[in-house]
Design a protein around this motif. Structure first.
Motif, mmCIF file in Angstrom:
data_model
loop_
_atom_site.group_PDB
_atom_site.id
_atom_site.type_symbol
_atom_site.label_atom_id
_atom_site.label_comp_id
_atom_site.label_asym_id
_atom_site.label_seq_id
_atom_site.Cartn_x
_atom_site.Cartn_y
_atom_site.Cartn_z
ATOM 1 N N ALA A 111 0.834 -1.196 0.000
ATOM 2 C CA ALA A 111 0.000 0.000 0.000
ATOM 3 C C ALA A 111 0.869 1.247 0.000
ATOM 4 O O ALA A 111 1.813 1.365 0.783
ATOM 5 C CB ALA A 111 -0.911 0.005 1.229
ATOM 6 N N GLY A 112 0.524 2.174 -0.890
ATOM 7 C CA GLY A 112 1.284 3.401 -0.977
ATOM 8 C C GLY A 112 0.392 4.621 -1.079
ATOM 9 O O GLY A 112 -0.729 4.546 -1.593
ATOM 10 N N ILE A 113 0.891 5.751 -0.579
ATOM 11 C CA ILE A 113 0.214 7.025 -0.791
ATOM 12 C C ILE A 113 1.131 7.932 -1.595
ATOM 13 O O ILE A 113 2.365 7.867 -1.481
ATOM 14 C CB ILE A 113 -0.203 7.716 0.526
ATOM 15 C CG1 ILE A 113 0.991 7.893 1.468
ATOM 16 C CG2 ILE A 113 -1.325 6.938 1.186
ATOM 17 C CD1 ILE A 113 0.671 8.716 2.705
ATOM 18 N N ALA A 114 0.523 8.764 -2.427
ATOM 19 C CA ALA A 114 1.241 9.779 -3.194
ATOM 20 C C ALA A 114 0.876 11.133 -2.612
ATOM 21 O O ALA A 114 -0.309 11.400 -2.360
ATOM 22 C CB ALA A 114 0.858 9.704 -4.670
ATOM 23 N N ILE A 115 1.880 11.969 -2.373
ATOM 24 C CA ILE A 115 1.590 13.285 -1.810
ATOM 25 C C ILE A 115 2.103 14.377 -2.743
ATOM 26 O O ILE A 115 3.220 14.308 -3.255
ATOM 27 C CB ILE A 115 2.150 13.439 -0.381
ATOM 28 C CG1 ILE A 115 3.658 13.243 -0.329
ATOM 29 C CG2 ILE A 115 1.466 12.469 0.559
ATOM 30 C CD1 ILE A 115 4.230 13.516 1.057
ATOM 31 N N ASN A 116 1.273 15.353 -2.969
ATOM 32 C CA ASN A 116 1.561 16.436 -3.905
ATOM 33 C C ASN A 116 2.560 17.430 -3.319
ATOM 34 O O ASN A 116 2.775 17.476 -2.102
ATOM 35 C CB ASN A 116 0.272 17.153 -4.278
ATOM 36 C CG ASN A 116 -0.657 16.280 -5.088
ATOM 37 O OD1 ASN A 116 -0.233 15.367 -5.776
ATOM 38 N ND2 ASN A 116 -1.953 16.554 -4.993
ATOM 39 N N PRO A 117 3.145 18.270 -4.170
ATOM 40 C CA PRO A 117 4.088 19.281 -3.672
ATOM 41 C C PRO A 117 3.507 20.155 -2.574
ATOM 42 O O PRO A 117 4.217 20.534 -1.637
ATOM 43 C CB PRO A 117 4.422 20.090 -4.927
ATOM 44 C CG PRO A 117 4.270 19.120 -6.043
ATOM 45 C CD PRO A 117 3.104 18.253 -5.645
ATOM 46 N N GLY A 118 2.224 20.454 -2.651
ATOM 47 C CA GLY A 118 1.604 21.329 -1.663
ATOM 48 C C GLY A 118 1.001 20.620 -0.476
ATOM 49 O O GLY A 118 0.389 21.259 0.385
ATOM 50 N N THR A 119 1.169 19.304 -0.377
ATOM 51 C CA THR A 119 0.601 18.530 0.727
ATOM 52 C C THR A 119 1.564 18.499 1.898
ATOM 53 O O THR A 119 2.716 18.089 1.752
ATOM 54 C CB THR A 119 0.295 17.085 0.286
ATOM 55 O OG1 THR A 119 -0.603 17.107 -0.823
ATOM 56 C CG2 THR A 119 -0.319 16.291 1.426
ATOM 57 N N ALA A 120 1.117 18.941 3.061
ATOM 58 C CA ALA A 120 1.958 18.949 4.253
ATOM 59 C C ALA A 120 1.982 17.569 4.904
ATOM 60 O O ALA A 120 0.986 16.844 4.884
ATOM 61 C CB ALA A 120 1.433 19.978 5.255
ATOM 62 N N ILE A 121 3.119 17.228 5.491
ATOM 63 C CA ILE A 121 3.251 15.944 6.176
ATOM 64 C C ILE A 121 2.209 15.815 7.279
ATOM 65 O O ILE A 121 1.670 14.731 7.524
ATOM 66 C CB ILE A 121 4.670 15.780 6.746
ATOM 67 C CG1 ILE A 121 5.689 15.643 5.606
ATOM 68 C CG2 ILE A 121 4.748 14.557 7.660
ATOM 69 C CD1 ILE A 121 7.126 15.605 6.064
ATOM 70 N N GLU A 122 1.911 16.925 7.951
ATOM 71 C CA GLU A 122 0.964 16.884 9.072
ATOM 72 C C GLU A 122 -0.405 16.352 8.659
ATOM 73 O O GLU A 122 -1.111 15.748 9.468
ATOM 74 C CB GLU A 122 0.815 18.281 9.678
ATOM 75 C CG GLU A 122 2.040 18.784 10.423
ATOM 76 C CD GLU A 122 3.194 19.185 9.519
ATOM 77 O OE1 GLU A 122 4.329 19.307 10.026
ATOM 78 O OE2 GLU A 122 2.960 19.393 8.297
ATOM 79 N N THR A 123 -0.774 16.545 7.391
ATOM 80 C CA THR A 123 -2.095 16.111 6.942
ATOM 81 C C THR A 123 -2.172 14.610 6.683
ATOM 82 O O THR A 123 -3.272 14.074 6.558
ATOM 83 C CB THR A 123 -2.511 16.863 5.668
ATOM 84 O OG1 THR A 123 -1.631 16.504 4.591
ATOM 85 C CG2 THR A 123 -2.467 18.364 5.870
ATOM 86 N N ILE A 124 -1.014 13.950 6.593
ATOM 87 C CA ILE A 124 -1.026 12.503 6.335
ATOM 88 C C ILE A 124 -0.317 11.738 7.457
ATOM 89 O O ILE A 124 -0.085 10.531 7.334
ATOM 90 C CB ILE A 124 -0.400 12.171 4.958
ATOM 91 C CG1 ILE A 124 0.980 12.825 4.778
ATOM 92 C CG2 ILE A 124 -1.307 12.632 3.842
ATOM 93 C CD1 ILE A 124 2.145 11.957 5.126
ATOM 94 N N SER A 125 -0.006 12.415 8.555
ATOM 95 C CA SER A 125 0.777 11.783 9.626
ATOM 96 C C SER A 125 0.092 10.552 10.215
ATOM 97 O O SER A 125 0.761 9.581 10.597
ATOM 98 C CB SER A 125 1.079 12.802 10.736
ATOM 99 O OG SER A 125 -0.116 13.310 11.301
ATOM 100 N N GLU A 126 -1.244 10.576 10.286
ATOM 101 C CA GLU A 126 -1.963 9.438 10.860
ATOM 102 C C GLU A 126 -1.880 8.191 9.984
ATOM 103 O O GLU A 126 -2.122 7.071 10.456
ATOM 104 C CB GLU A 126 -3.437 9.799 11.077
ATOM 105 C CG GLU A 126 -3.663 10.953 12.047
ATOM 106 C CD GLU A 126 -3.192 10.643 13.457
ATOM 107 O OE1 GLU A 126 -3.294 9.459 13.854
ATOM 108 O OE2 GLU A 126 -2.724 11.555 14.146
ATOM 109 N N LEU A 127 -1.515 8.377 8.723
ATOM 110 C CA LEU A 127 -1.446 7.243 7.799
ATOM 111 C C LEU A 127 -0.068 6.589 7.768
ATOM 112 O O LEU A 127 0.088 5.493 7.227
ATOM 113 C CB LEU A 127 -1.817 7.702 6.383
ATOM 114 C CG LEU A 127 -3.202 8.327 6.209
ATOM 115 C CD1 LEU A 127 -3.389 8.786 4.765
ATOM 116 C CD2 LEU A 127 -4.307 7.355 6.605
#
Length: 217
Positions: A111-127
């Motif tokens: 399982a992988g997530i892709a994060i955009n240039p403008g996506t902050a780590i804090e918004t995906i920290s729970e994942l």
């Protein structure tokens, strides 16, 4: 530490796709990277299901799929059953990303997530405890040939530093040149999705380019 070379097949020569896959495979490709777009989440369309199916049958190497689409959970079973080894999606496109990650793993896939240039780590920290791979986009998703966005590198460094607490690998995708590979590999990036900046449309053969890129690591 071994690094992974992942050709972005959206950039391949589709007039001779069978030969492209064979040459890339023999040259030392680690993962074939396939972009799937819906024209909604990103204003473009990527490769089709038939392209994925053809490439999957043409190689025994790992094949991933990058879902740049809304409601990616609806496609997890389809791509898993078609033979995807790694499934990436963008968390903001999914109402329940944790459940979708679990769905991918329940099919025996990474399982992988892709994060955009403008996506902050804090918004995906729970994942972070739930993923096998994090693919950081170094361009805005949806189009090939965009310039590399160097301002993303501090985020990449932070995600590498956070690895000690989790079990994911860091990948990068977007205008990845040989110089970028050399620089980010020193930081600790595991894998590099490659398009026209480093691999496709060059005078040298894949058999020459891929070993050179791995040598730079």
């Amino acid at each position: 530490m071994e690094r992974l070379i992942c050709p972005s097949m959206m950039c391949a020569d589709f007039s001779s796709l069978k030969e492209e896959v064979k040459a890339l495979d023999e040259a030392g490709t680690d993962i074939f990277h396939i972009d799937f777009m819906d024209g909604v989440y990103v204003p473009n369309f990527g490769m089709g299901l038939q392209d994925f199916e053809f490439i999957r049958k043409a190689t025994n190497k790992l094949v991933d799929v990058h879902l740049m689409i809304q409601n990616p959970a609806e496609y997890v079973e389809k791509f898993a059953d078609m033979g995807a080894d790694i499934i990436y999606f963008h968390p903001e496109t999914d109402l329940h990303p944790a459940r979708t990650l679990d769905k991918i793993r329940s099919k025996g896939k990474k399982a992988g997530i892709a994060i955009n240039p403008g996506t902050a780590i804090e918004t995906i920290s729970e994942l972070l405890p739930l993923v096998d791979y994090i693919m950081v986009m170094t361009v805005n998703p949806g189009f090939a040939g965009q310039p590399y966005l160097a301002y993303v590198e501090p985020k990449i460094e932070k995600l590498v530093q956070l690895q000690k607490d989790y079990h994911y690998e860091v990948m990068v995708d977007g205008a990845i040149s040989p110089a970028v590979i050399e620089r980010l590999s020193k930081i600790g990036v595991k894998g590099f999705v490659l398009g026209t900046s480093a691999l496709f449309g060059k005078e040298k053969s894949y058999q020459e380019i891929i070993p050179e890129l791995k040598g730079a690591l």
